[in-house]
Design a protein around this motif. Structure first.
Motif, PDB file in Angstrom:
ATOM      1  N   GLU A 338       0.829  -1.202   0.000  1.00  0.00           N
ATOM      2  CA  GLU A 338       0.000   0.000   0.000  1.00  0.00           C
ATOM      3  C   GLU A 338       0.868   1.259   0.000  1.00  0.00           C
ATOM      4  O   GLU A 338       0.586   2.230  -0.707  1.00  0.00           O
ATOM      5  CB  GLU A 338      -0.924   0.008   1.220  1.00  0.00           C
ATOM      6  N   THR A 339       1.931   1.245   0.779  1.00  0.00           N
ATOM      7  CA  THR A 339       2.806   2.409   0.863  1.00  0.00           C
ATOM      8  C   THR A 339       3.499   2.676  -0.467  1.00  0.00           C
ATOM      9  O   THR A 339       3.600   3.835  -0.919  1.00  0.00           O
ATOM     10  CB  THR A 339       3.855   2.222   1.973  1.00  0.00           C
ATOM     11  N   LEU A 340       3.986   1.623  -1.111  1.00  0.00           N
ATOM     12  CA  LEU A 340       4.651   1.811  -2.396  1.00  0.00           C
ATOM     13  C   LEU A 340       3.674   2.334  -3.442  1.00  0.00           C
ATOM     14  O   LEU A 340       4.030   3.182  -4.274  1.00  0.00           O
ATOM     15  CB  LEU A 340       5.296   0.505  -2.859  1.00  0.00           C
ATOM     16  N   ALA A 341       2.438   1.881  -3.390  1.00  0.00           N
ATOM     17  CA  ALA A 341       1.425   2.386  -4.324  1.00  0.00           C
ATOM     18  C   ALA A 341       1.085   3.847  -4.034  1.00  0.00           C
ATOM     19  O   ALA A 341       0.937   4.663  -4.951  1.00  0.00           O
ATOM     20  CB  ALA A 341       0.165   1.525  -4.237  1.00  0.00           C
ATOM     21  N   ALA A 342       0.964   4.188  -2.749  1.00  0.00           N
ATOM     22  CA  ALA A 342       0.598   5.561  -2.371  1.00  0.00           C
ATOM     23  C   ALA A 342       1.711   6.550  -2.671  1.00  0.00           C
ATOM     24  O   ALA A 342       1.452   7.700  -3.030  1.00  0.00           O
ATOM     25  CB  ALA A 342       0.251   5.613  -0.887  1.00  0.00           C
ATOM     26  N   THR A 343       2.952   6.127  -2.508  1.00  0.00           N
ATOM     27  CA  THR A 343       4.089   7.046  -2.605  1.00  0.00           C
ATOM     28  C   THR A 343       4.779   7.031  -3.959  1.00  0.00           C
ATOM     29  O   THR A 343       5.450   8.003  -4.318  1.00  0.00           O
ATOM     30  CB  THR A 343       5.139   6.714  -1.534  1.00  0.00           C
ATOM     31  N   GLY A 344       4.673   5.920  -4.685  1.00  0.00           N
ATOM     32  CA  GLY A 344       5.426   5.800  -5.924  1.00  0.00           C
ATOM     33  C   GLY A 344       6.912   5.585  -5.714  1.00  0.00           C
ATOM     34  O   GLY A 344       7.693   5.651  -6.667  1.00  0.00           O
TER      35      GLY A 344
END
Length: 757
Positions: A338-344
């Motif tokens: 989720e974090t990688l998706a939210a932050t790029g």
């Protein structure tokens, strides 16, 4: 000699684009500063004025609120500060002849740049109902018009008293005093649109809605995180502080959707070494997707917890905090995917940031509007506070929270009581000191003020400075709302868009600026300001006023109060106008931290206001401790074929004041209607570099909000994100798209589609 203002309005829809720069300041900044200053002021006046900016015996820069150190350079100003001073100290004048030649309908067609370039307004002017242009009017007549409208209201709450951040402490205190004696807490201000989210989050978590660090803390830090902020354009003097910290061994992480020249390399124009070599400020650049900051800090908190007991300051947590277990459970549930998706971001980048965090004993988190203007902004800033509390990084030298305020004295205005939701203790102190019962119900902030005008619940709008129409969201809605007012009044130094969008009647009241000498019946006066780190100091203008017809802001408020309140008021308004020291005596008895105010500001450099978390590790919250929080992680979701737009400044502007049509660091020249798009996103959307497109925002109300004719610029933004300048894109920001709790417009989270022209 200073040049004349532009006769026509330059075309702004054909910008030229070069590659962005990778260093800020340096010789080019010096050259540009001198060019602008001499165009506005001439050679002699330039030297006379700039050498007094931010000096202990001079005047406070009317630009940003970054603090000054004890030892000051002879040139204690930045490029944009010099532009702000030059426009205020300009030799250009707007006289009644100008208004006779330019009907309001003509002014409404002009750009903000053109309006600002015309110069200082010299006399009060009035637009009568049914009239087509402003005409000269006496001060007595101006105040009688305002009194006529205010006293005719069915309720004091039908009046709105807006404040810009440049207002001095003395003027702000009088302005809120008048409004409350009149009977309303309708005191919207520019904080509502920028750092209200910071104040809301910090008041809840640490008990004080201000930053906890000093300039010396910046110099002592091991790690400085600069998130959602562009110091090179918005707070250039901050770069000097970062450079000093860097040379002392600090490491710096920049978190931003855009690469920024100032954070890449700073060429300090005050030193030969800086001019030639400069210093790379970033140790790590995290090019985050817009709105992904809460997810990033939540995951960092999980990783700190998982790093072991030595990574957490457990004694600090046990003694000084509340809500740790609930926070800990939420943090440990943070999800990598989720974090990688939210932050790029890449996993390795976050792990690198974690290593830098764990290696630091003294960490400072700085932020600006990149964090404060989203729906989930307050939750994001709470998560930043969690991050600092976890390692005991508040109330320790070289560590703490650092919301970087934009406007000079925007923080001081709030300290003086410019707030629509005043604390009961403040109202109690006012009542004891002045003998009247101030209203206790909450007033309107900026967004609710626009709604009240739109809905006919507010009828008089009075602005102490600023450019309300251009600064606010949903431009078409705002302008229509303003035009429904019975009377609009603007206390101003120069022309702006708000003077061309008026109520049925309108007044422009010209005032002294920071650069002007202020002489009243009691002699030469000084005013005071509070910087972004809670330091209060005196400001003394050194130039003859632009016109003998100008009144100071304290004088305007005092005369307004006498005209409106008359003999019913026991407040000594005439004394306040005659001698500002009498205002400070009353502030000293009302506002904590200002005891013996007049004596304190006589000291060169001023004094620092108390800050319980910083000074005592005492947290005046509802729990009596610093509060961990555990809000759900949020980030903007963008439909396929759309991008998330953030509004931002060019390098040739400060807030809504446009100094020129270039953005040197980003490679834009001769125009402002550009939209910066990642080349990969542009290819997917069929947007060629140099093509023109309309920007259309999408919001749940289904209303079309369109900003036409923007040149596409392929630019290294974060994927899925775009950027364009305000105020041109404020039209795209829905009025009811605001941050939870703070009600700040979500100007950094605008879902847009592109309709090629």
């Amino acid at each position: 000699m200073a040049g004349k203002p532009p006769a026509g309005d330059p075309i702004q829809d054909a910008p030229q684009v070069d590659a962005p720069l990778h260093a800020a300041a340096g010789l080019s900044a010096i050259g540009h500063t001198l060019k602008i200053a001499q165009q506005q002021m001439g050679v002699r006046r330039t030297a006379q004025t700039l050498l007094k900016v931010n000096q202990k015996d001079g005047f406070d820069c009317p630009g940003c609120a970054w603090p000054e150190g004890e030892k000051r350079h002879a040139a204690e100003f930045c490029e944009n500060g010099a532009k702000a001073v030059a426009e205020e100290a300009t030799l250009r004048r707007v006289t009644p002849t100008f208004f006779a030649e330019h009907p309001v309908a003509d002014l409404a067609t002009r750009s903000g740049y053109w309006l600002g370039q015309q110069g200082r307004i010299t006399e009060p002017v009035y637009l009568p109902e049914g009239g087509d242009r402003y005409e000269a009017v006496s001060w007595e007549r101006a105040f009688s018009i305002i009194a006529e409208e205010l006293t005719a209201l069915s309720s004091p709450d039908e009046a709105l008293f807006y404040t810009s951040g440049r207002t001095s402490n003395e003027a702000a205190f009088l302005f809120q005093l008048f409004a409350r004696e009149f009977g309303t807490n309708n005191l919207p201000d520019c904080s509502n649109m920028c750092h209200e989210s910071s104040g809301s989050a910090l008041t809840e978590t640490i008990g004080v809605g201000k930053g906890s660090v000093s300039l010396e803390d910046i110099h002592q830090a091991d790690l400085i995180i600069v998130a959602g902020q562009n110091p090179g354009t918005n707070h250039p003097r901050m770069l000097s502080a970062l450079e000093r910290a860097k040379r002392a061994g600090a490491r710096i992480i920049s978190v931003n959707p855009l690469p920024e020249a100032g954070m890449e390399r700073f060429k300090n124009p005050q030193t030969p070494r800086g001019l030639v070599q400069g210093v790379a400020l970033n140790d790590l650049f995290l090019q985050i997707r817009i709105g992904g900051d809460q997810a990033l800090f939540r995951l960092l908190n999980r990783l700190i917890l998982e790093a072991g007991a030595e990574a957490v300051d457990q004694p600090f947590i046990d003694e000084h905090t509340h809500g740790y277990e609930e926070f800990r459970a939420a943090a440990l549930a943070a999800d990598w995917d989720e974090t990688l998706a939210a932050t790029g971001l890449e996993r390795a980048e976050i792990e690198q940031a974690l290593a830098m965090v764990l290696a630091s004993e003294r960490t400072i988190a700085c932020w600006a509007m990149g964090l404060t203007q989203h729906k989930h902004s307050v939750a994001t800033i709470r998560e930043v506070v969690n991050f600092l509390l976890l390692r005991g990084s508040i109330g320790r030298p070289g560590a703490g929270v650092c919301p970087v305020r934009g406007h000079s004295n925007v923080q001081g205005d709030r300290t003086m009581g410019i707030f629509e939701r005043p604390a009961p203790a403040f109202l109690d102190a006012l009542e004891r000191e002045f003998g009247f019962a101030p209203p206790r119900h909450h007033g309107f902030d900026v967004v609710r003020s626009i709604e009240a005008l739109r809905d006919g619940r507010a009828k008089v709008f009075f602005a102490m400075g600023g450019n309300f129409v251009a600064a606010t969201p949903d431009t078409d809605v705002t302008e229509a709302a303003i035009r429904k007012a019975r009377l609009t009044v603007h206390v101003s130094t120069k022309l702006n868009r708000s003077h061309a969008v008026t109520g049925r009647r309108a007044l422009i009241l010209p005032t002294l600026g920071r650069t002007d000498k202020d002489v009243q019946a009691g002699g030469r006066q000084v005013v005071t300001v509070e910087d972004s780190m809670g330091m209060v100091h005196a400001s003394r203008g050194n130039l003859p006023p632009a016109s003998p017809q100008l009144l100071s802001e304290p004088a305007i408020v005092a005369r307004l109060a006498r005209a409106v309140l008359g003999s019913a008021s026991a407040t000594p308004w005439e004394d306040f106008e005659r001698d500002y020291g009498t205002i400070r005596d009353r502030i000293a008895r009302v506002v904590p931290g200002f005891e013996d105010f007049n004596t304190k500001i006589a000291r060169p450099g001023g004094f620092t206001l108390p800050h319980a978390p910083r000074d005592e590790r005492r947290f005046p919250t509802a729990t009596g401790k610093a509060n961990f929080t555990a809000a759900p992680v949020e980030f903007p979701e963008v439909p396929e074929g759309r991008l998330l737009l953030q509004t931002l400044r060019s390098h040739d502007q400060y807030n809504t004041t446009i100094y020129g049509l270039d953005d040197r660091y980003r490679g834009i020249k001769g125009g402002r209607r550009v939209v910066l798009v990642n080349p990969v996103d542009a290819a997917a959307l069929g947007l060629a570099d140099g093509a023109y497109t309309d920007l259309v925002s999408e919001w749940r109300d289904g209303v079309e909000r369109r900003a036409p004719g923007f040149r596409v610029v392929h630019y290294p933004t974060a994927r899925g994100c775009a950027a364009a300048y305000y105020p041109e894109t404020n039209v795209l920001v829905p009025l009811d798209s605001t941050a939870d709790t703070s009600n700040t417009p979500a100007s950094k989270s605008v879902v847009v589609r592109f309709e090629p022209v």
